[in-house]
Design an enzyme around this catalytic site. Structure first.
Site, short mmCIF file in Angstrom:
data_model
loop_
_atom_site.label_atom_id
_atom_site.label_comp_id
_atom_site.label_asym_id
_atom_site.label_seq_id
_atom_site.Cartn_x
_atom_site.Cartn_y
_atom_site.Cartn_z
N GLU A 15 0.81 -1.21 0.00
CA GLU A 15 0.00 0.00 0.00
C GLU A 15 0.85 1.27 0.00
O GLU A 15 0.35 2.36 -0.32
CB GLU A 15 -0.93 0.00 1.20
CG GLU A 15 -0.22 0.05 2.54
CD GLU A 15 -1.11 -0.41 3.69
OE1 GLU A 15 -1.23 0.34 4.66
OE2 GLU A 15 -1.68 -1.51 3.60
N ARG A 53 -2.80 -0.20 -9.71
CA ARG A 53 -1.89 0.84 -9.25
C ARG A 53 -0.58 0.88 -10.05
O ARG A 53 -0.01 1.95 -10.24
CB ARG A 53 -1.61 0.67 -7.76
CG ARG A 53 -2.75 1.15 -6.88
CD ARG A 53 -2.48 0.97 -5.41
NE ARG A 53 -3.52 1.63 -4.62
CZ ARG A 53 -3.72 1.41 -3.32
NH1 ARG A 53 -2.95 0.57 -2.66
NH2 ARG A 53 -4.68 2.05 -2.68
N ARG A 58 -4.52 6.58 -2.40
CA ARG A 58 -3.06 6.57 -2.31
C ARG A 58 -2.43 7.35 -3.47
O ARG A 58 -1.32 7.87 -3.33
CB ARG A 58 -2.54 5.14 -2.32
CG ARG A 58 -3.06 4.27 -1.17
CD ARG A 58 -2.60 4.75 0.18
NE ARG A 58 -3.09 3.88 1.24
CZ ARG A 58 -3.14 4.20 2.51
NH1 ARG A 58 -2.72 5.39 2.91
NH2 ARG A 58 -3.61 3.36 3.42
#
Length: 424
Positions: A311, A342, A383
């Site tokens: 993360e 991501r 994020r």
């Protein structure tokens, strides 16, 4: 928190000198709420995160028969009671809600429909649903192995042994372990494949023990026997992963920042940031006041295996764009199944701003090049908002798309970030 569709993220004109306190850990908050719902009496959860994901969890637990009340001291969660009829759980894009609450539905007698944002329909959940079926749950997902799905409760589950592929998310394993004390025979889980984020597994086991369960682990096999859970009060730690952009800021801007309340001992994966700072050339000192990070505005290139702390990848990738040499991030192939892909998002957005970032089989290869301002798209991923803020420390003109999405875990992030950088 600004509700504007874009945010002109500030550039650091001077070395940083600031203190900050981040909100409670999302991972701990939502685990505490689930364990409180499975307990025999009320639990006061102190200093929980107040964010979209946390509110979605409380809403789901309320639907499943465990109502909660906000108090000046935190959130008081009452034990889950059974019920009948049909109801619906709203998932939003909260992975913990999508994975932790279906086992609770299977323990009751309601028919529960689960659905949420379009993004949650793309996030993996099939291995968990398969494991729950093996343990006796009645689940209809139309053969998709994905959201939306329906759990038909039949008054409880016997439990027993199950094999689980948790390689796409450690939350599959945590979901089974958290609910296991309420199964008639408990649950024994044998893992297949490599599970990411070992710290989150340790967090789940630690919290089960605090609530009165007796989990056991033998390598890749876990056993949680039936138990009556009870804990009057549980206090949530600050979210160390959400502290990541503040922790790395002195490495880019120079100066000092203190993150108040950093725990001396923790299972949170974000605690790895302390060793990262030192590896990349800064200093990190932990004392009773918190974690103080100092830097001189330089960053060393590095090869980093982030399998256990995936993360943190967006913030770390942004940081390494300014290193003194090439870097590589490894061990994070599972990030393709998070809020967005991501790895693809980071490679695309960093390259669009002039970076030299390429995807590898399990990560990213980063060669520092001069960056320019422009729009940093965030793909509804909290994020990535934080990654955009880190880039802007050194690159004027970074405009972060949809900053409000950071409300998933840190609703006050933009305000705190601008205060640290002395933005009026």
């Amino acid at each position: 928190m600004s509700e504007e569709k874009t945010w002109a993220a500030p550039t650091a004109s001077d070395p940083i000198d600031a203190d900050v306190r981040v909100p409670g850990s999302k991972s701990i908050t939502n685990r505490a709420f689930v364990l409180a719902a499975l307990s025999s009496g009320e639990t006061l959860v102190r200093e929980p995160l107040d964010s979209r994901d946390a509110r979605l969890m409380l809403g789901a637990l309320d639907v499943l028969g465990a109502p909660s009340t906000e108090t000046p001291d935190g959130v008081r969660v009452r034990p889950m009671t059974d019920g009948h009829g049909q109801t619906r759980v709203t998932l939003g894009n909260a992975g913990t809600v999508a994975r932790f609450t279906p086992p609770l539905a299977a323990l009751g007698s309601r028919t529960v429909h689960f659905d949420g944002d379009p993004a949650i329909r793309r996030r993996p959940v099939a291995p968990l649903l398969h494991a729950l079926r093996t343990l006796g749950a009645d689940i209809d997902d139309g053969g998709r192995g994905a959201v939306p799905f329906t759990v038909r409760g039949h008054g409880g589950l016997e439990g027993g042994f199950v094999e689980l592929d948790s390689s796409a998310s450690s939350q599959f394993l945590s979901a089974l372990l958290l609910s296991a004390p309420a199964f008639a025979r408990g649950v024994t889980v044998r893992l297949k494949g490599k599970t990411p984020s070992e710290p989150h597994i340790a967090m789940t086991l630690d919290m089960l023990r605090r609530f009165g369960a007796a989990p056991e682990r033998d390598g890749s096999e876990f056993h949680v026997p039936p138990a009556t859970l009870a804990l009057d009060t549980y206090t949530v730690e600050p979210d160390l992963s959400s502290a990541a952009p503040f922790v790395v800021a002195p490495l880019l801007a120079g100066g000092r920042i203190r993150v108040a309340g950093w725990p001396a001992e923790t299972t949170q994966p974000g605690d790895w940031l302390r060793s990262l700072v030192r590896e990349l050339g800064g200093e990190a000192v932990l004392d009773d006041e918190g974690l103080t990070v100092t830097g001189d505005g330089t960053v060393r290139g590095a090869v980093l295996d982030l399998h256990a702390v995936g993360e943190l990848t967006p913030v770390v990738a942004a940081l390494l764009c300014f290193a003194d040499g090439p870097s590589e991030i490894r061990g994070v192939a599972h990030l393709r199944g998070h809020e967005t892909d991501r790895l693809a998002a980071l490679a695309t957005e960093l390259t669009a701003l002039g970076g030299d970032v390429t995807e590898t089989e399990d990560g990213l290869r980063i060669r520092p090049t001069p960056l320019r301002g422009g729009v940093f798209h965030t793909y509804d991923d909290h994020r990535l908002v934080m990654a955009g803020a880190v880039l802007a420390l050194r690159v004027p003109g970074i405009v972060v798309e949809n900053p409000a999405t950071v409300g998933k875990t840190y609703p006050g992030f933009v305000t705190d970030w601008e205060r640290v950088l002395h933005v009026a």
